[in-house]
Write an enzyme that holds these catalytic residues in place. Structure first.
Site, PDB file in Angstrom:
ATOM      1  N   HIS A   1       1.911  -1.095  -4.531  1.00  0.00           N
ATOM      2  CA  HIS A   1       0.553  -1.900  -4.203  1.00  0.00           C
ATOM      3  C   HIS A   1       0.399  -3.311  -3.908  1.00  0.00           C
ATOM      4  O   HIS A   1       1.654  -3.711  -4.551  1.00  0.00           O
ATOM      5  CB  HIS A   1      -0.320  -0.681  -5.738  1.00  0.00           C
ATOM      6  CG  HIS A   1      -0.675   0.644  -5.250  1.00  0.00           C
ATOM      7  ND1 HIS A   1      -1.953   0.928  -4.860  1.00  0.00           N
ATOM      8  CD2 HIS A   1       0.207   2.115  -5.056  1.00  0.00           C
ATOM      9  CE1 HIS A   1      -1.771   2.418  -5.074  1.00  0.00           C
ATOM     10  NE2 HIS A   1      -0.525   3.064  -4.706  1.00  0.00           N
TER      11      HIS A   1
ATOM     12  N   CYS B   1      -6.775   2.192  -8.109  1.00  0.00           N
ATOM     13  CA  CYS B   1      -5.740   2.330  -9.187  1.00  0.00           C
ATOM     14  C   CYS B   1      -7.218   2.743 -10.494  1.00  0.00           C
ATOM     15  O   CYS B   1      -7.347   1.984 -11.098  1.00  0.00           O
ATOM     16  CB  CYS B   1      -4.483   2.170 -10.043  1.00  0.00           C
ATOM     17  SG  CYS B   1      -3.784   2.816 -11.119  1.00  0.00           S
TER      18      CYS B   1
ATOM     19  N   ASN C   1      -2.611   0.240  -1.547  1.00  0.00           N
ATOM     20  CA  ASN C   1      -1.347  -0.277  -1.613  1.00  0.00           C
ATOM     21  C   ASN C   1      -1.252  -1.502  -0.575  1.00  0.00           C
ATOM     22  O   ASN C   1      -2.082  -1.401   0.306  1.00  0.00           O
ATOM     23  CB  ASN C   1      -1.260   1.505  -0.279  1.00  0.00           C
ATOM     24  CG  ASN C   1      -1.196   2.165  -0.656  1.00  0.00           C
ATOM     25  OD1 ASN C   1      -2.122   2.923  -1.216  1.00  0.00           O
ATOM     26  ND2 ASN C   1       0.963   2.844  -1.319  1.00  0.00           N
TER      27      ASN C   1
ATOM     28  N   HIS D   1       6.466   3.097  -1.541  1.00  0.00           N
ATOM     29  CA  HIS D   1       5.048   2.953  -1.895  1.00  0.00           C
ATOM     30  C   HIS D   1       4.322   1.838  -2.580  1.00  0.00           C
ATOM     31  O   HIS D   1       4.110   2.041  -4.314  1.00  0.00           O
ATOM     32  CB  HIS D   1       4.838   4.582  -2.522  1.00  0.00           C
ATOM     33  CG  HIS D   1       3.808   4.394  -2.644  1.00  0.00           C
ATOM     34  ND1 HIS D   1       2.789   5.142  -1.730  1.00  0.00           N
ATOM     35  CD2 HIS D   1       2.245   4.238  -3.406  1.00  0.00           C
ATOM     36  CE1 HIS D   1       1.275   5.420  -2.422  1.00  0.00           C
ATOM     37  NE2 HIS D   1       1.229   4.556  -3.598  1.00  0.00           N
TER      38      HIS D   1
ATOM     39  N   ARG E   1      -5.783   9.212   1.757  1.00  0.00           N
ATOM     40  CA  ARG E   1      -5.437   9.963   0.692  1.00  0.00           C
ATOM     41  C   ARG E   1      -5.478   8.678  -0.597  1.00  0.00           C
ATOM     42  O   ARG E   1      -6.588   8.399  -1.209  1.00  0.00           O
ATOM     43  CB  ARG E   1      -4.103  10.678   0.032  1.00  0.00           C
ATOM     44  CG  ARG E   1      -4.193  11.340  -0.546  1.00  0.00           C
ATOM     45  CD  ARG E   1      -4.002  11.135  -2.174  1.00  0.00           C
ATOM     46  NE  ARG E   1      -2.342  10.485  -1.988  1.00  0.00           N
ATOM     47  CZ  ARG E   1      -1.900   9.212  -2.937  1.00  0.00           C
ATOM     48  NH1 ARG E   1      -2.814   9.016  -4.369  1.00  0.00           N
ATOM     49  NH2 ARG E   1      -1.143   8.716  -2.482  1.00  0.00           N
ATOM     50  N   ASP E   2      -4.562   8.273  -0.206  1.00  0.00           N
ATOM     51  CA  ASP E   2      -4.438   7.039  -2.113  1.00  0.00           C
ATOM     52  C   ASP E   2      -5.601   6.078  -1.404  1.00  0.00           C
ATOM     53  O   ASP E   2      -6.008   5.559  -2.680  1.00  0.00           O
ATOM     54  CB  ASP E   2      -2.819   6.449  -1.538  1.00  0.00           C
ATOM     55  CG  ASP E   2      -2.520   5.969  -3.201  1.00  0.00           C
ATOM     56  OD1 ASP E   2      -3.218   6.185  -3.952  1.00  0.00           O
ATOM     57  OD2 ASP E   2      -1.081   5.035  -3.109  1.00  0.00           O
TER      58      ASP E   2
END
Ligand code: HMG
Ligand code: MG
Length: 298
Positions: free
Chosen positions: A206, A237, A246, A204, A13-14
């Site tokens: 990055h 991002c 991440n 979480h 996802r991310d």
């Protein structure tokens, strides 16, 4: 340090939401299955968000549907009730709502203020509780915002507290643009742990400024034991030029195993999964550990 650590794999996802090359549902399913087979049993697999905002996450219903019978806990992002409806129809058992600690990012990301976003999440969380669906709560920009700059720990505490009180089982603290340092991460965790139990906080982080592993280590020293990471360090991002994804799962696993923390992750299978995805998106993994292992193999 030797307690159990829970890794939440967010690459599908991310990571993929921020890759230029969109990956189709079939390949995403294969990637997730490979990650589960490598020992990552909690995986964020998609998002039920506007396809205009994040085209990479279209067909997240097919992705969830394709994971029937696979033994894992699969999370999906929902920004509002429309997303919740779609997630439930696709069989979601865990959803994640995502608020921001800063107003600028909230506007850019979900087109509303922080307070408005909370109002949107209230019915989502209430319905999820009635449906016995677990809800994870994200707070973004906890160590800095691409629009507003510095973010005070109290702003994070306030949003985390609200999400916790509404019934989220875990609060994930997102250093969305990867600007944190160990001291800042440590202070933040201490502050938020006054409102949400440390055991229920996820880190979480990055890795834009290369501090993510150090930040995680500092957080672990404070007692945090949940880590979000992305295979290969996928992602970035869209609102922060140059921001990377991440922290890489390979790097986290290598560090943890080196600390005597058993992760249950089979590194060779994880790197193989990352390499397959790298071929599809057309770039080598950002993960230093994956790169080192690949170099050794060739
Ligand atoms: P909006 O434009 O204000 O919403 O967007 P709206 O209600 O006015 O609807 C506009 C259009 O979107 C309509 O379609 C809706 O039907 C549709 P149209 O009539 O124009 O054809 N729509 C939806 N479609 C699919 N699924 C939905 C949905 N809701 C409305 N759920 C909205 C507001 C929140 C929808 C939009 O801004 C959005 O989807 N944003 C998502 C952004 C996103 O996914 N960002 C990435 C995740 S956050 C992140 O990565 C940070 C994190 O990793 C933690 C960290 O690192 O810190 C979690
Ligand atoms: Mg993120």
């Amino acid at each position: 340090m030797s307690d159990q650590v829970h890794i939440v794999e967010v690459g599908p996802r991310d990571g993929l939401q921020n890759e230029k090359t969109a990956v189709d549902a079939g390949a995403r399913i294969a990637f997730i299955k490979a990650l589960v087979a490598a020992g990552l049993h909690t995986v964020e697999v998609g998002a039920f968000v506007s396809p205009k905002a994040i085209p990479q996450m279209v067909n997240s219903d097919q992705v969830l549907g394709g994971l029937g019978g696979v033994g894992g806990e699969f999370h999906v992002l929902v920004p509002n009730e429309k997303g919740y409806d779609a997630a439930i129809a696709a069989g979601a058992k865990v959803v994640a709502v995502f608020a921001s600690a800063s107003e600028g990012f909230s506007r850019a990301n979900i087109n509303c203020s922080v307070a408005e976003s909370i109002e949107r999440f209230k019915p989502v969380i209430a319905r999820a509780r009635a449906d016995a669906v677990k809800v994870r709560g994200y707070v973004s920009c906890v160590l800095g915002c691409p629009f507003d700059g510095e973010v005070k720990p109290q702003a994070v505490v306030d949003v985390a507290q609200v999400l916790w009180d509404l019934g989220c089982y875990e609060i994930s603290l997102g250093d969305t643009i990867g600007v944190g340092t160990p001291l800042k991460a440590r202070r933040l965790l201490r502050a938020v742990a006054g409102s949400v139990p440390m055991a229920r906080l996820a880190m979480h982080f990055h890795d834009t400024y290369g501090q993510a592993l150090a930040n995680l280590y500092a957080g672990m020293e404070e007692g945090a034991r949940v880590i979000d990471s992305a295979a290969g360090g996928l992602g970035g991002c869209p609102y922060a030029p140059g921001a990377t994804g991440n922290v890489a799962t390979e790097d986290v696993v290598y560090m943890l195993e080196g600390e005597g923390v058993a992760t249950g992750v089979e590194m060779s299978k994880l790197v193989a999964a990352t390499n397959e995805m790298g071929k599809l998106i057309g770039r080598a993994p950002v993960s230093r550990v994956a790169a080192a292992i690949n170099a050794k193999r060739s």
